[in-house]
Motif scaffolding. Structure first.
Motif, mmCIF file in Angstrom:
data_model
loop_
_atom_site.group_PDB
_atom_site.id
_atom_site.type_symbol
_atom_site.label_atom_id
_atom_site.label_comp_id
_atom_site.label_asym_id
_atom_site.label_seq_id
_atom_site.Cartn_x
_atom_site.Cartn_y
_atom_site.Cartn_z
ATOM 1 N N LYS A 297 0.822 -1.211 0.000
ATOM 2 C CA LYS A 297 0.000 0.000 0.000
ATOM 3 C C LYS A 297 0.855 1.260 0.000
ATOM 4 N N CYS A 298 1.943 1.235 0.777
ATOM 5 C CA CYS A 298 2.736 2.448 0.983
ATOM 6 C C CYS A 298 3.756 2.709 -0.124
ATOM 7 N N CYS A 299 4.264 1.663 -0.754
ATOM 8 C CA CYS A 299 5.343 1.832 -1.725
ATOM 9 C C CYS A 299 4.878 2.701 -2.897
ATOM 10 N N ALA A 315 -0.853 -17.025 2.494
ATOM 11 C CA ALA A 315 -1.072 -15.695 3.045
ATOM 12 C C ALA A 315 -1.995 -14.905 2.125
ATOM 13 N N ASN A 316 -2.802 -14.052 2.720
ATOM 14 C CA ASN A 316 -3.734 -13.206 1.970
ATOM 15 C C ASN A 316 -3.013 -11.928 1.558
ATOM 16 N N VAL A 317 -2.565 -11.884 0.300
ATOM 17 C CA VAL A 317 -1.778 -10.752 -0.202
ATOM 18 C C VAL A 317 -2.560 -10.052 -1.316
ATOM 19 N N LEU A 322 -0.579 -4.656 -6.070
ATOM 20 C CA LEU A 322 0.800 -4.972 -6.440
ATOM 21 C C LEU A 322 1.000 -4.854 -7.948
ATOM 22 N N MET A 323 0.052 -5.399 -8.709
ATOM 23 C CA MET A 323 0.152 -5.376 -10.163
ATOM 24 C C MET A 323 -0.121 -3.992 -10.722
ATOM 25 N N ASN A 324 -1.184 -3.365 -10.252
ATOM 26 C CA ASN A 324 -1.584 -2.077 -10.825
ATOM 27 C C ASN A 324 -0.607 -0.949 -10.510
ATOM 28 N N VAL A 329 8.969 -7.075 -6.947
ATOM 29 C CA VAL A 329 9.130 -7.781 -5.677
ATOM 30 C C VAL A 329 10.312 -8.728 -5.778
ATOM 31 N N LYS A 330 11.211 -8.661 -4.804
ATOM 32 C CA LYS A 330 12.343 -9.579 -4.727
ATOM 33 C C LYS A 330 12.370 -10.204 -3.335
#
Length: 388
Positions: A297-299, A315-317, A322-324, A329-330
């Motif tokens: 959310k913050c990035c 996990a509920n991610v 993330l995509m939009n 992500v690494k």
């Protein structure tokens, strides 16, 4: 020999176990002079990691003196002082040749168990469940080290154990986390979690030229350490809304790089935190990914999310944001052998003294009590070092 052994949830004991012996000609036996309790050991302590068995020897942050070597060990001799990295890597498979040491194809004898859960097996790890090899760990008087020519790094100066011990895990892990964040000059980097890995991620981000580093936690002494030793600005998430605070500190754009150094046992706030615990209790998810969701959310748009924090299962991610937002992500366990020599150089040159994270130094017999103290975040406990 004496060792710290696992007997179920919040049940760690000092036990007498057989002293390890050479099994393969590429093995070495190390007499441990210093070993530490890692934050990821608490996942075992809280019985969150599958594949643990009663009596397993714990620990993956050891160093000591070589006392025996197998016939095919060429790089080590009896009497060598070494730090042993937590990953066990063969050095010759495709992944090791690509310096992806934590993904070694040959070091997990229980690879089929890991494949059923993950699709493929990562490397074996010391003291970290039968899912990842069932290897005895280093919170003991002696340790068997497989592939001894590949893992341990020799310490040939008289630098104290306390300054080099964390080459076994948390210093390289924090460094790789910052490296994975792709930090550029003038970047703002936000680090969630100010335990040892978070502390080294903060310092490593500074080494890599970050313009602003923001450390996020709820424990005052950890935030104070990040500010004092890592020159970080800090947010106590119990006293401020992290998203609002980060937007204010970055002109509404968000941090360029976000590092989740918390992982599976995040302490969430509000309804999101409650929801995680309910889903966990109902066996609908294995992890509490509150920090991961908050970092997404913050990035800032087009930013990078680095995840050294350990996750164990489902996990509920929020994949949509993330995509939009076009985030990169690494993740991954640390490719330890890639970092040992350069980071030892930084220590020897005085660029960093990793011993700043040590809050408690005790004997092995105090291990069970220190597990509880560390888990409960009591007595200003940040990092425990034990001397067998």
């Amino acid at each position: 020999m004496r060792a710290l052994t696992w007997h179920g949830e919040k049940d760690v004991r000092v036990s007498e176990v057989p002293r390890p012996e050479i099994v393969e000609p590429t093995d070495a036996i190390v007499e441990i002079t210093a070993t530490a309790i890692c934050g990821s050991d608490l996942h075992l302590y809280n019985d969150r990691m599958p594949g643990m068995r009663e009596g397993d020897v714990l620990g993956h942050e050891p160093m000591g003196e070589v006392v025996e070597t197998g016939d095919q060990v060429e790089n080590l001799e009896v009497g060598d002082r070494v730090v042993v990295p937590f990953t066990i890597s063969c050095g010759s498979c495709w992944f090791c040749e690509e310096e992806l040491y934590s993904l070694c194809d040959n070091s997990n004898p229980n690879a089929e168990m890991a494949r059923k859960m993950m699709g493929q097996s990562p490397a074996g790890l010391f003291g970290y469940s039968h899912l990842l090899g069932g290897y005895a760990g280093g919170q003991a008087e002696f340790l068997r080290v497989p592939y001894a020519d590949v893992g341990p790094i020799k310490i040939e100066s008289d630098i104290p154990d306390e300054q080099v011990l964390f080459l076994s895990d948390v210093f390289p892990t924090g460094y790789m986390a910052a490296e994975n964040a792709d930090i550029e000059p003038e970047d703002t980097v936000a680090v969630w979690g100010c335990g040892p890995v978070g502390q080294f991620a903060v310092q490593s981000a500074q080494m890599m030229g970050a313009n602003q580093v923001i450390a996020i936690d709820r424990v005052p002494e950890r935030l104070e350490m990040a500010g004092e030793h890592g020159d970080a600005e800090t947010i106590n998430y119990e006293h401020a809304d992290v998203y609002d605070q980060l937007m204010s500190m970055t002109g509404g754009r968000g941090p360029d790089r976000c590092i989740d150094a918390v992982g599976t046992e995040a302490h969430g706030t509000g309804l999101d935190g409650v929801s995680d615990r309910v889903k966990e209790g109902a066996k609908l998810q294995d992890d509490r990914p509150y920090v991961l969701r908050e970092a997404i959310k913050c990035c800032r748009k087009g930013g990078t999310l680095s995840v050294p924090g350990v996750y164990l299962g489902r996990a509920n991610v929020p994949f949509g944001p993330l995509m939009n937002k076009a985030l990169t992500v690494k993740t991954g366990q640390t490719h330890m052998q890639r970092y040992l020599d350069p980071l030892l150089g930084k220590i020897e040159e005085g660029e960093i003294d990793p011993s700043f994270i040590i809050s408690h130094q005790v004997g092995l017999e105090d291990g069970p009590e220190m597990y509880q103290t560390f888990n409960d975040k009591e007595d200003d406990c940040i990092k425990v070092v034990m001397t067998p």
